[in-house]
Each structure stands twice: as structure tokens, then as C-alpha cells.
Design an enzyme around this catalytic site. Structure first.
Site, PDB file in Angstrom:
ATOM      1  N   GLU A   4       0.829  -1.200   0.000  1.00 55.01           N
ATOM      2  CA  GLU A   4       0.000   0.000   0.000  1.00 55.01           C
ATOM      3  C   GLU A   4       0.868   1.256   0.000  1.00 55.01           C
ATOM      4  OE1 GLU A   4      -4.182  -1.480   1.962  1.00 55.01           O
ATOM      5  OE2 GLU A   4      -2.685  -0.685   3.353  1.00 55.01           O
ATOM      6  N   CYS A  10      -1.332   6.432   9.887  1.00 52.70           N
ATOM      7  CA  CYS A  10      -0.096   5.852  10.396  1.00 52.70           C
ATOM      8  C   CYS A  10      -0.385   4.591  11.208  1.00 52.70           C
ATOM      9  CB  CYS A  10       0.614   6.887  11.275  1.00 52.70           C
ATOM     10  SG  CYS A  10       2.145   6.320  11.994  1.00 52.70           S
TER      11      CYS A  10
END
EC number: 2.1.1.192
Length: 392
Positions: A116, A369
Site C-alpha cells: 500500500e 499511520c
């Protein structure tokens, strides 16, 4: 005595060649590698440097994927290039766009593996978060990627390819003949995606040589940040051979807690890690090191933790990025309250350190994150199961 970093040589990167007998994919080759390949394909040595520069600019400045479009090269030379070489990028499988404009790309690389990549638009800049491995060996207990076993390292071409694919999607390649536009949609790059970059050092270094080259993708080393969990033996090499900004995935102020949150700490503990950082700003010409600190409710967010953190980093030019924990299915932790994060930040600020609180981006598409994980590997564990495994 410093141990040698385990660079996971048991997980070799796949060669850049296409199917057996096919042409060589030049994406990700350094200038030296590309020039040697051109000579091996029949380019006269006296012309090789010039031809390499021409091909380089077509691929990395203009974004051209077809040798036939390289119109400042002779037709027969373009045919030679097409016979021996290819310009091949990974494949975008899906693209999701968050309500805040963040874009997450699921990218398929050689062998059918997936990684990703995330693009975060901000006022005056755009940050691209790229992956360096399929999966990860580090098993950091707060990180979704850490629940996916390492499959393999990415090649330099697969790392560079992420940048090129996103520029494709954003339409950022310059148009030949158009007035020069200094606006950069991808202005910053962070090696904070899937994987530990310093366990794939050579490929990351070579990819950054391509990305930083002024005649191609042309991202300044000051706008590139490599995030590591603390592979101590490779930190000095990073300063000398890449020279980018450095971020440390720190997250705890005692070895007891960091051993659980960031298990690599059992190999290189807090003191060893901090000792390795003191010369980095001088060696890399960086202004300061960023310490990343994820805020976990009741785990690492006390006033005592904040005071210890300030004491630990004393003498290291640095700032501390406080990261509100981004939950993922089965995560054993919860985000610290806004009040607790603010109090923690205040202690750091009063000690003289910048302590920005990161605004979560892309949470609604699992792009924030610590949330990245290959879509085909989203095995869900229960909160209780992971908590039992981590001991917290």
C-alpha cells in the site's frame, strides 16, 4: 560491540527482468547501472553517458513509457532500446480517496504480492508515503503492518514505481512545450509505509538515488524522510549514502515497554539507539532528527514518560512528533485522550522541543499511520488475543 544488521537476505528481491528471456526493466536502475546496461546492449561506450542521460530524462522527467516517443534519439536506436529494455511499473489494483482527500493505493508487484502507498495532500505540499517491504519482520504490537509476516523486500524499481504511479494518477508529469510549472503535487516523500527500510538498505538507497536525481523525479533529500524502528548498524550508512532526514519510531521511554511495543529494542536498546543518533545530523547535513511517539492510553502517555523522553534525547537536535494511535481491527490498544496528549505535548514544549501533534489522515480508508496492510492479508485477531500475545 555493534552487531551486524540482519538485512533479511533469506528473502531475496525478485530480479528486474520480465518473464524468462524478456527485456530488462530499467525502472529503478541507478545512472551507473543504466549506463552499463546500455553498453551491454550495444551502445558505443563513447556515447553511453549521453544516451543514458537522454533516456533518464525521458523516463523520470517526462514520464514516458514508450521508447518510440523518445524523439531526440535516432529511430534505429529507439528500436534497439525496445528490443533490449522495458519501462514497466507495478499495477494499481485499487485507489481509495478519503473524505479528507488522502489517497490510498493498493499496488500489485511481481509475484502477485501487494503493498500500500498513501498520498496526503496538505496546504502548500503533498506527502507520499511509500512501502519498502511486503509485510514486516518487526511485529511492533501497535502497528497493523506488523501483523503481516514478511514476504519479501521490494526492488528499487518497485519503490520508484510507487512514486511514478502516483504522479500518473495526479497528472503531475510536465507537458512538453508547456510553460514550466514549479508547483509540486508530490513535494515530500516519507519511507513510512509497509516494512522496515533499513532491512532493505541497498534497494532503498538505490531508489532514493533515482528519486533525488535533479534531472528526473528531483525530490530534494531535505524533503525525504526515512523512518526506522532502530536498525542501529545501518544508521550511519543512511547518513553517508542517502543523507535524507531521519525519523525514529521510538514510542517508549523505558526498555521494558519498548521491548513490547517495538521488539527490535531487545536487540538494540534505547541507550544503544540514542548513541548511534548523536552524529547523524552532522553526517547527513540534517538539521534534526524526528522522534515519532504513538500515544497509547495508559501505556506510554504519563507525565513521567514525557519527562523521561526529554531527558533521553537531551543533546540530540530533534523534534518529537506525537501520533494519536490509529485503531485497526483487533488492535490491543486505545488512543490517549486529547487532554492527555495535550498535557504530554506541553511538558515537551516547555523543555524546549517542538512537539507537534499529528492530525490523523485517511482513517476512514485505513490509510493512517500504523494502519497499512496488504488487503489480501487482513487476517483479524481479537483484541484479547493480541493483548495476550504482547503481554499488555
Amino acid at each position: 560491540m555493534t552487531a551486524t544488521a540482519p538485512i533479511t537476505q533469506d528473502v531475496m528481491t525478485l530480479p528486474r527482468k520480465l518473464p524468462e528471456g524478456g527485456p530488462l526493466n530499467i525502472v529503478g536502475l541507478t545512472r551507473e547501472e543504466l549506463m552499463a546496461a546500455l553498453v551491454a546492449a550495444g551502445t558505443p561506450e563513447r556515447q553511453a553517458r549521453m544516451r543514458m542521460g537522454q533516456v533518464w530524462q525521458w523516463v523520470y522527467h517526462w514520464g514516458v513509457r514508450d521508447f518510440a516517443q523518445m524523439t531526440n534519439l535516432a529511430k534505429d536506436y529507439r528500436a534497439l532500446l525496445a528490443e533490449h529494455f522495458a519501462i514497466v511499473l507495478p499495477e494499481v489494483v485499487t485507489r481509495q480517496i478519503s473524505a479528507d482527500g488522502t489517497r490510498k493505493y493498493l499496488i500489485r508487484i511481481a509475484g502477485g504480492h501487494e503493498v500500500e502507498t498513501v498520498y496526503i495532500p496538505e496546504e502548500g505540499r503533498g506527502t507520499l508515503c511509500v512501502s519498502s517491504q511486503v509485510g514486516c519482520t518487526l511485529t511492533c504490537s501497535f502497528c497493523h503492518t506488523g501483523t503481516q509476516k514478511l514476504v519479501r523486500n521490494l526492488t528499487a524499481g518497485e519503490i520508484v514505481g510507487q512514486v511514478m504511479l502516483v504522479r500518473d494518477d495526479l497528472g503531475e508529469w510536465p507537458e512538453r512545450g508547456a510553460p514550466k510549472d514549479e508547483t509540486r503535487l508530490v513535494s515530500n516523500l516519507v519511507l513510512m509505509g509497509m516494512g522496515e527500510p533499513l532491512y532493505n538498505f541497498e534497494n532503498v538507497r538505490n531508489a532514493m538515488k533515482v528519486v533525488m536525481d535533479g534531472e528526473g523525479l528531483s525530490l530534494s533529500r531535505r524533503r525525504i524522510t526515512l523512518s526506522t524502528s532502530g536498525v542501529v548498524p545501518e544508521i550511519a550508512r543512511t547518513a553517508e549514502e542517502i543523507g535524507c532526514q531521519l525519523a525514529i519510531s521510538f514510542h517508549a521511554t523505558t526498555d521494558e515497554v519498548r521491548d513490547i511495543l517495538v521488539p527490535i529494542n531487545k536487540r538494540w536498546n534505547i541507550r544503544t539507539l540514542l548513541d548511534s543518533l548523536r552524529d547523524y545530523p552532522r553526517l547527513s547535513n540534517s538539521e534534526r532528527i524526528t522522534f515519532e511517539y504513538v500515544m497509547l492510553d495508559g501505556i506510554n502517555d504519563s507525565d513521567a514518560d514525557a519527562r523521561r523522553l526529554v531527558k533521553l534525547i537531551s543533546g540530540i537536535p530533534s523534534k518529537i512528533n506525537l501520533i494519536p494511535f490509529n485503531e485497526w481491527p483487533g488492535a490491543p490498544y486505545r488512543r490517549s485522550t486529547p487532554e492527555r496528549i495535550a498535557a504530554f505535548a506541553d511538558i515537551i514544549y516547555k523543555a524546549g522541543y517542538a512537539s507537534p501533534i499529528r492530525t490523523p489522515r485517511g482513517e476512514d480508508i485505513m490509510a493512517a499511520c500504523g494502519q497499512l496492510k496488504s488487503a489480501t492479508e487482513r487476517a483479524r485477531k481479537s483484541r484479547a488475543q493480541i493483548a495476550a500475545e504482547t503481554g499488555l
